[in-house]
Write an enzyme that holds these catalytic residues in place. Structure first.
Site, mmCIF file in Angstrom:
data_model
loop_
_atom_site.group_PDB
_atom_site.id
_atom_site.type_symbol
_atom_site.label_atom_id
_atom_site.label_comp_id
_atom_site.label_asym_id
_atom_site.label_seq_id
_atom_site.Cartn_x
_atom_site.Cartn_y
_atom_site.Cartn_z
ATOM 1 N N SER A 191 16.003 -0.037 12.539
ATOM 2 C CA SER A 191 15.141 0.153 11.378
ATOM 3 C C SER A 191 13.988 -0.839 11.371
ATOM 4 O O SER A 191 14.066 -1.923 11.958
ATOM 5 C CB SER A 191 15.964 -0.021 10.094
ATOM 6 O OG SER A 191 16.322 -1.386 9.934
ATOM 7 N N PRO A 192 12.886 -0.504 10.681
ATOM 8 C CA PRO A 192 11.776 -1.456 10.562
ATOM 9 C C PRO A 192 12.201 -2.783 9.925
ATOM 10 O O PRO A 192 11.709 -3.840 10.332
ATOM 11 C CB PRO A 192 10.769 -0.715 9.672
ATOM 12 C CG PRO A 192 11.044 0.737 9.922
ATOM 13 C CD PRO A 192 12.535 0.823 10.106
ATOM 14 N N VAL A 211 15.141 -4.385 10.048
ATOM 15 C CA VAL A 211 15.838 -5.226 11.015
ATOM 16 C C VAL A 211 14.902 -5.564 12.180
ATOM 17 O O VAL A 211 14.972 -6.654 12.748
ATOM 18 C CB VAL A 211 17.127 -4.540 11.512
ATOM 19 C CG1 VAL A 211 17.865 -5.425 12.510
ATOM 20 C CG2 VAL A 211 18.053 -4.224 10.333
ATOM 21 N N GLY A 212 13.995 -4.652 12.501
ATOM 22 C CA GLY A 212 13.018 -4.934 13.543
ATOM 23 C C GLY A 212 12.189 -6.172 13.227
ATOM 24 O O GLY A 212 11.871 -6.971 14.117
ATOM 25 N N GLU A 242 11.663 -0.063 18.873
ATOM 26 C CA GLU A 242 11.709 1.387 18.669
ATOM 27 C C GLU A 242 12.284 1.625 17.278
ATOM 28 O O GLU A 242 13.494 1.525 17.074
ATOM 29 C CB GLU A 242 12.567 2.052 19.755
ATOM 30 C CG GLU A 242 11.958 1.997 21.145
ATOM 31 C CD GLU A 242 10.706 2.841 21.299
ATOM 32 O OE1 GLU A 242 10.305 3.510 20.317
ATOM 33 O OE2 GLU A 242 10.121 2.823 22.388
ATOM 34 N N CYS A 261 15.661 9.640 14.732
ATOM 35 C CA CYS A 261 14.415 9.048 14.235
ATOM 36 C C CYS A 261 13.230 9.979 14.410
ATOM 37 O O CYS A 261 12.188 9.776 13.803
ATOM 38 C CB CYS A 261 14.146 7.741 14.950
ATOM 39 S SG CYS A 261 13.807 7.960 16.700
#
Length: 498
Positions: A218-219, A221-222, A239, A273
């Site tokens: 996910s963004p 956690v990214g 990703e 996704c």
């Protein structure tokens, strides 16, 4: 094919953790993974992973893993989310083999030095790009395609000559166990290892210095992964996910659109996704599309999808609860049934959805398709451009000009016209996001390039020193004039006479 923005309520790596120790490389005091990282770095520094023969042997071992563990992979993904065998064999095995064979077929060419143009000054020298491995890399995989989204980056990392730590998702426990217990027996244990870790352990793992980190998730956690990487100035590929729009024009084959959109939305129970996250269309098209979608869903999964062997389940209780909340957006016109005990959510279509509804502010990551009304293509494009850039934009129209307009006037990681998901099956196309949907790319040679440092090299002759005298002090205008002529890159004429 990854986790959505905070989809599961899981605590992300790094949250709640204390301050990381000061950077002293791999020998990090008290870090449980420091010794492991140091061991892999020593193996990489020995040069063991560099020869092409070694890389090919390890890649071929991955092929044997996919062949010999095929049934185990199918059973593990079924146990984790009741993923249909057809979908598992296609996404977790066949697509991995395609990546593997593409890499093996081309590795010798990819590895070669790439000779480049030279100036007059360097015309007698050797100028080239050397394809160097980064070193010790970390690959963190998601739960939704737990084999594929680890294996594909792993193929590229091995092909590029790196040592690798692989971290499967702890949410898909059966797939994690298969990777942790099965994969090491196929690979060189000095250079490749699988780490099983939850949130706290992954936080400690990320404290170590890696030479490259590849994260799928996910963004939210990214951002945590990128923050940890920044401490060591480690490059990353992220990703991530996104709200992938799907514009359906008034000019199209409605039944074909319904099949392709329904398949893209409901495959893997919507837990991908690259699924279309919402449809943009006119009121007139919605009236045509709804009965077509209803018919297609019945064709795909029967009158009761809960009994269909071709429709899976939501991966966990937290993810299920999140989807139940999203079902309150708009109005259900198809599906909407849920079964908490089975973690079942029916293939669902929502109408009367407003841009402010919760379902329009996070990646759905489930079998729910909202429809948002727009007046025309221009309004659809404005709507798409008013939001964060998605992982993919979809556009359906019998008029190629409409499809091309959507392509030209929007920005996204990828694009697919008149279908869904199929662009990710091509090893020849890069796959990756932009902005909130990701950073970097992979698939085929793009994965090899991701894990490769392109090292600019110039090898000059020790002799012919008289040619270098012009650049040494004392300077003069005469020297400058000669150096300019010998070094200058001239612009080609703007027009060419025929």
């Amino acid at each position: 094919m990854q986790q959505p923005t905070e989809p599961s309520g899981e605590q992300p790596p790094g949250s709640g953790a204390g301050k990381a120790p000061e950077d002293n490389g791999d020998a990090m005091s008290g870090n449980p993974y420091a010794e492991l990282v140091s061991r892999l770095r020593a193996a990489w520094l020995s040069g063991k992973t560099r020869p092409m023969e070694y890389r090919v042997a390890q890649l071929e071992a991955l092929g044997r893993f996919l062949d010999e563990k095929q049934q185990d992979i199918l059973e593990a993904t079924t146990a984790d989310m009741r993923k249909p065998f057809f979908e598992s064999e296609f996404s977790e095995i066949l697509l991995c083999k395609n990546e593997l064979h593409e890499t093996l077929n081309n590795l010798s060419h990819w590895m070669k030095d790439e000779h480049v143009d030279k100036s007059l000054v360097t015309s007698l020298d050797s100028a080239f790009i050397r394809k160097d491995p980064y070193g010790v890399v970390l690959i963190i995989g998601p739960w939704n395609c737990p084999i594929h989204l680890l294996m594909v980056p792993l193929i590229g990392a091995i092909a590029a000559g790196n040592c690798v730590i692989i971290k499967p998702s702890e949410i898909t426990k059966n797939s994690q166990t298969l990777m942790a217990e099965g994969l090491p027996s196929y690979l060189d244990k000095d250079c490749f290892t699988v780490v099983t870790a939850g949130v706290e352990e992954t936080t400690r793992l990320l404290e170590n210095k890696f030479d490259y980190i590849f994260f799928t998730g996910s963004p939210a956690v990214g951002r945590i992964v990128m923050t940890a990487a920044a401490k060591h100035l480690t490059p990353v590929t992220l990703e991530l996910g996104g709200k992938n729009p799907c514009y359906v024009s008034d000019s199209c084959d409605v039944q074909n659109v319904a099949r392709r959109v329904a398949w893209g939305r409901f495959v893997n129970t919507g837990q991908t996704c690259v699924a279309p996250n919402y449809v943009l269309c006119s009121v007139e098209m919605q009236e045509k599309l709804l009965p077509a979608l209803r018919k297609v869903i019945t064709e795909f999964y029967g009158p009761n999808p809960q009994e269909s062997p071709d429709f899976g389940r939501i991966v966990g209780d937290k993810q299920f609860q999140r989807l139940q909340t999203l079902l309150r957006s708009g109005r259900v016109v198809i599906g909407g049934q849920t079964d908490e005990k089975e973690r079942y959510v029916a293939p669902t279509v929502l109408v009367d959805v407003q841009p402010s509804d919760p379902i329009m502010h996070e990646e759905v990551f489930g079998p729910i398709l909202p429809i948002v009304i727009v007046a025309n293509m221009d309004e659809a494009i404005d709507f798409i451009n008013s939001r964060e850039r998605p992982l993919v934009v979809y556009a359906f129209s019998s008029d190629d000009k409409v499809v091309n307009q959507v392509l030209e006037r929007t920005s996204s990681g990828g694009f697919c016209g008149n279908d869904t998901l199929m662009h990710v099956t091509l090893t020849s196309l890069p796959f990756g996001g932009i902005g909130d949907s990701g950073l970097g790319m992979h698939h085929g040679k793009f994965t090899f390039d991701t894990f490769t440092h392109h090292r600019g090299c110039l090898h000059r002759n020790m002799g012919r020193e008289a040619l270098n005298a012009l650049r040494y002090p004392p300077y003069s205008q005469q020297k400058l004039g000669i150096v300019r002529v010998a070094s200058e890159v001239k612009r080609k004429d703007a027009c060419t006479l025929l």
